[in-house]
Design an enzyme around this catalytic site. Structure first.
Site, PDB file in Angstrom:
ATOM      1  N   ASN A  15      37.672  32.838  28.748  1.00  0.00           N
ATOM      2  CA  ASN A  15      38.943  33.569  28.873  1.00  0.00           C
ATOM      3  C   ASN A  15      40.071  32.643  29.324  1.00  0.00           C
ATOM      4  O   ASN A  15      41.206  32.772  28.860  1.00  0.00           O
ATOM      5  CB  ASN A  15      38.799  34.749  29.839  1.00  0.00           C
ATOM      6  CG  ASN A  15      38.196  35.960  29.152  1.00  0.00           C
ATOM      7  OD1 ASN A  15      38.863  36.640  28.394  1.00  0.00           O
ATOM      8  ND2 ASN A  15      36.918  36.196  29.390  1.00  0.00           N
ATOM      9  N   ARG A  66      34.473  34.891  54.131  1.00  0.00           N
ATOM     10  CA  ARG A  66      35.354  35.187  53.006  1.00  0.00           C
ATOM     11  C   ARG A  66      36.841  35.043  53.375  1.00  0.00           C
ATOM     12  O   ARG A  66      37.645  34.547  52.598  1.00  0.00           O
ATOM     13  CB  ARG A  66      35.084  36.600  52.478  1.00  0.00           C
ATOM     14  CG  ARG A  66      35.912  36.958  51.266  1.00  0.00           C
ATOM     15  CD  ARG A  66      35.227  37.992  50.409  1.00  0.00           C
ATOM     16  NE  ARG A  66      35.046  39.262  51.085  1.00  0.00           N
ATOM     17  CZ  ARG A  66      35.904  40.266  50.992  1.00  0.00           C
ATOM     18  NH1 ARG A  66      36.989  40.150  50.244  1.00  0.00           N
ATOM     19  NH2 ARG A  66      35.695  41.401  51.609  1.00  0.00           N
ATOM     20  N   MET A  91      33.749  35.292  40.207  1.00  0.00           N
ATOM     21  CA  MET A  91      32.667  36.171  40.668  1.00  0.00           C
ATOM     22  C   MET A  91      32.696  36.428  42.174  1.00  0.00           C
ATOM     23  O   MET A  91      31.650  36.466  42.821  1.00  0.00           O
ATOM     24  CB  MET A  91      31.311  35.575  40.261  1.00  0.00           C
ATOM     25  CG  MET A  91      31.185  35.287  38.782  1.00  0.00           C
ATOM     26  SD  MET A  91      31.527  36.725  37.736  1.00  0.00           S
ATOM     27  CE  MET A  91      29.970  37.585  37.935  1.00  0.00           C
ATOM     28  N   ARG A  92      33.911  36.601  42.723  1.00  0.00           N
ATOM     29  CA  ARG A  92      33.999  36.906  44.153  1.00  0.00           C
ATOM     30  C   ARG A  92      35.041  37.983  44.361  1.00  0.00           C
ATOM     31  O   ARG A  92      36.049  38.021  43.644  1.00  0.00           O
ATOM     32  CB  ARG A  92      34.417  35.653  44.935  1.00  0.00           C
ATOM     33  CG  ARG A  92      33.345  34.606  45.029  1.00  0.00           C
ATOM     34  CD  ARG A  92      33.858  33.344  45.688  1.00  0.00           C
ATOM     35  NE  ARG A  92      34.376  33.563  47.040  1.00  0.00           N
ATOM     36  CZ  ARG A  92      33.628  33.633  48.126  1.00  0.00           C
ATOM     37  NH1 ARG A  92      32.331  33.510  48.044  1.00  0.00           N
ATOM     38  NH2 ARG A  92      34.171  33.819  49.313  1.00  0.00           N
ATOM     39  N   LEU A  94      38.136  39.559  46.275  1.00  0.00           N
ATOM     40  CA  LEU A  94      39.253  38.960  47.021  1.00  0.00           C
ATOM     41  C   LEU A  94      39.560  39.789  48.262  1.00  0.00           C
ATOM     42  O   LEU A  94      39.487  41.024  48.236  1.00  0.00           O
ATOM     43  CB  LEU A  94      40.485  38.885  46.117  1.00  0.00           C
ATOM     44  CG  LEU A  94      40.365  37.848  45.001  1.00  0.00           C
ATOM     45  CD1 LEU A  94      41.451  38.062  43.958  1.00  0.00           C
ATOM     46  CD2 LEU A  94      40.415  36.433  45.547  1.00  0.00           C
ATOM     47  N   HIS A 110      37.522  42.913  32.711  1.00  0.00           N
ATOM     48  CA  HIS A 110      36.170  43.445  32.939  1.00  0.00           C
ATOM     49  C   HIS A 110      35.543  43.791  31.588  1.00  0.00           C
ATOM     50  O   HIS A 110      36.205  44.413  30.745  1.00  0.00           O
ATOM     51  CB  HIS A 110      36.257  44.687  33.833  1.00  0.00           C
ATOM     52  CG  HIS A 110      34.918  45.245  34.162  1.00  0.00           C
ATOM     53  ND1 HIS A 110      34.074  44.655  35.075  1.00  0.00           N
ATOM     54  CD2 HIS A 110      34.249  46.314  33.668  1.00  0.00           C
ATOM     55  CE1 HIS A 110      32.946  45.340  35.143  1.00  0.00           C
ATOM     56  NE2 HIS A 110      33.028  46.352  34.286  1.00  0.00           N
ATOM     57  N   GLU A 144      39.486  47.589  46.002  1.00  0.00           N
ATOM     58  CA  GLU A 144      38.128  47.972  45.579  1.00  0.00           C
ATOM     59  C   GLU A 144      37.803  47.321  44.245  1.00  0.00           C
ATOM     60  O   GLU A 144      38.683  47.222  43.377  1.00  0.00           O
ATOM     61  CB  GLU A 144      38.032  49.482  45.393  1.00  0.00           C
ATOM     62  CG  GLU A 144      38.037  50.252  46.683  1.00  0.00           C
ATOM     63  CD  GLU A 144      38.468  51.674  46.423  1.00  0.00           C
ATOM     64  OE1 GLU A 144      37.593  52.518  46.235  1.00  0.00           O
ATOM     65  OE2 GLU A 144      39.683  51.917  46.365  1.00  0.00           O
TER      66      GLU A 144
HETATM   67  C1  GRF Z   1      33.872  37.974  30.987  1.00  0.00           C
HETATM   68  O1  GRF Z   1      32.944  38.790  30.330  1.00  0.00           O
HETATM   69  C2  GRF Z   1      34.797  38.794  31.838  1.00  0.00           C
HETATM   70  O2  GRF Z   1      35.038  40.060  31.323  1.00  0.00           O
HETATM   71  C3  GRF Z   1      34.062  38.878  33.136  1.00  0.00           C
HETATM   72  O3  GRF Z   1      33.440  37.634  33.285  1.00  0.00           O
HETATM   73  C4  GRF Z   1      33.202  37.068  32.004  1.00  0.00           C
HETATM   74  C5  GRF Z   1      33.787  35.700  32.004  1.00  0.00           C
HETATM   75  O4  GRF Z   1      33.522  35.016  30.811  1.00  0.00           O
HETATM   76  N1  GRF Z   1      34.952  39.215  34.218  1.00  0.00           N
HETATM   77  P1  GRF Z   1      34.184  33.598  30.551  1.00  0.00           P
HETATM   78  O5  GRF Z   1      33.783  32.697  31.713  1.00  0.00           O
HETATM   79  O6  GRF Z   1      35.660  33.778  30.482  1.00  0.00           O
HETATM   80  O7  GRF Z   1      33.582  33.127  29.268  1.00  0.00           O
END
Ligand code: GRF
Length: 224
Positions: A15, A66, A91-92, A94, A110, A144
């Site tokens: 992304n 955190r 993956m955290r 905030l 998401h 949340e």
């Molecule tokens: C994606 O599926 C996004 O929706 C989720 O984490 C993934 C990240 O993928 N939040 P990438 O690292 O951008 O390939």
């Protein structure tokens, strides 16, 4: 005026890559001030290096908690001169203090149609549930997890002859289109908030093509 963008990512960074590409082709008016990962060796940092973008690793395992980590994170974003934060596979969770430092300026993607299937395994959970329609969501980040106001969603059918990985791959591909578009709407100051609802001011330009088996709302504009 360009977005002054910080991208936070923990892993692959496809992304983030879609954002780099959208900036380079002139579709996304953003100045990428920082690409930051909490994981040393994350692929996203290599991707940023390949585009000569400012990058940094802030290893969360070196912080006591955190709040301490998020203070350092906010400092890094401020130091880079960024005013907008895009979470791209970050993956955290905030902390409230971090979000308060960038009010209304933190976005996330998401891999499911929120509010269904929040959480870290949203795409897999939806596929395992046997949904007939799945997709992805770009939203503002609130305290949340996966709960903030929704900016844009893309929806695809789950096909009988494909497995969960194939479905996720089609969704991932749409993520790469809707996320840069949402950021461009923010750059154009076309997003406004009334309660939980996000309103998009009309742009007047041509629309983009979408795949036959996808529905995206609001529609994507040319360049995305
Ligand atoms: C994606 O599926 C996004 O929706 C989720 O984490 C993934 C990240 O993928 N939040 P990438 O690292 O951008 O390939």
């Amino acid at each position: 005026m360009s977005l002054r963008l910080a991208i936070l990512a923990s892993g692959n960074g496809s992304n983030a890559q879609a954002m780099f590409d959208a900036v380079e082709r002139g579709a996304l008016d953003a100045d990428i001030r920082l690409v930051l990962s909490n994981r040393p060796g994350a692929r996203v940092l290599e991707r940023a290096a390949a585009h000569s973008l400012p990058r940094r690793c802030l290893d969360h395992t070196l912080f006591s908690d955190r709040n301490a980590y998020d203070r350092a994170l906010a400092e890094a974003v401020h130091e880079a001169g960024a005013d907008t934060v895009a979470l791209a596979g970050y993956m955290r969770l905030l902390s409230p203090d971090f979000l308060a430092a960038f009010p209304g300026r933190v976005l996330n993607i998401h891999p499911a149609l929120l509010p269904a299937f929040p959480g870290v395994h949203g795409a897999a959970d939806a596929a395992a549930w046997g949904v007939k329609l799945s997709g992805c969501t770009v939203h503002f980040v609130s305290e949340e997890m996966d709960c903030g106001p929704i900016i844009v969603q893309a929806c695809v059918p789950a096909l009988q002859d494909e497995d969960a990985d194939a479905l996720q791959m089609r969704i991932h591909h749409l993520e790469h289109r809707i996320y840069p578009q949402a950021l461009q709407w923010l750059a154009e100051k076309r997003l406004s908030l009334k309660g939980r609802r996000v309103f998009l001011a009309p742009g007047g330009g041509p629309l983009a093509e979408t795949p036959a088996q996808a529905f995206i709302w609001p529609p994507l504009e040319a360049g995305f």
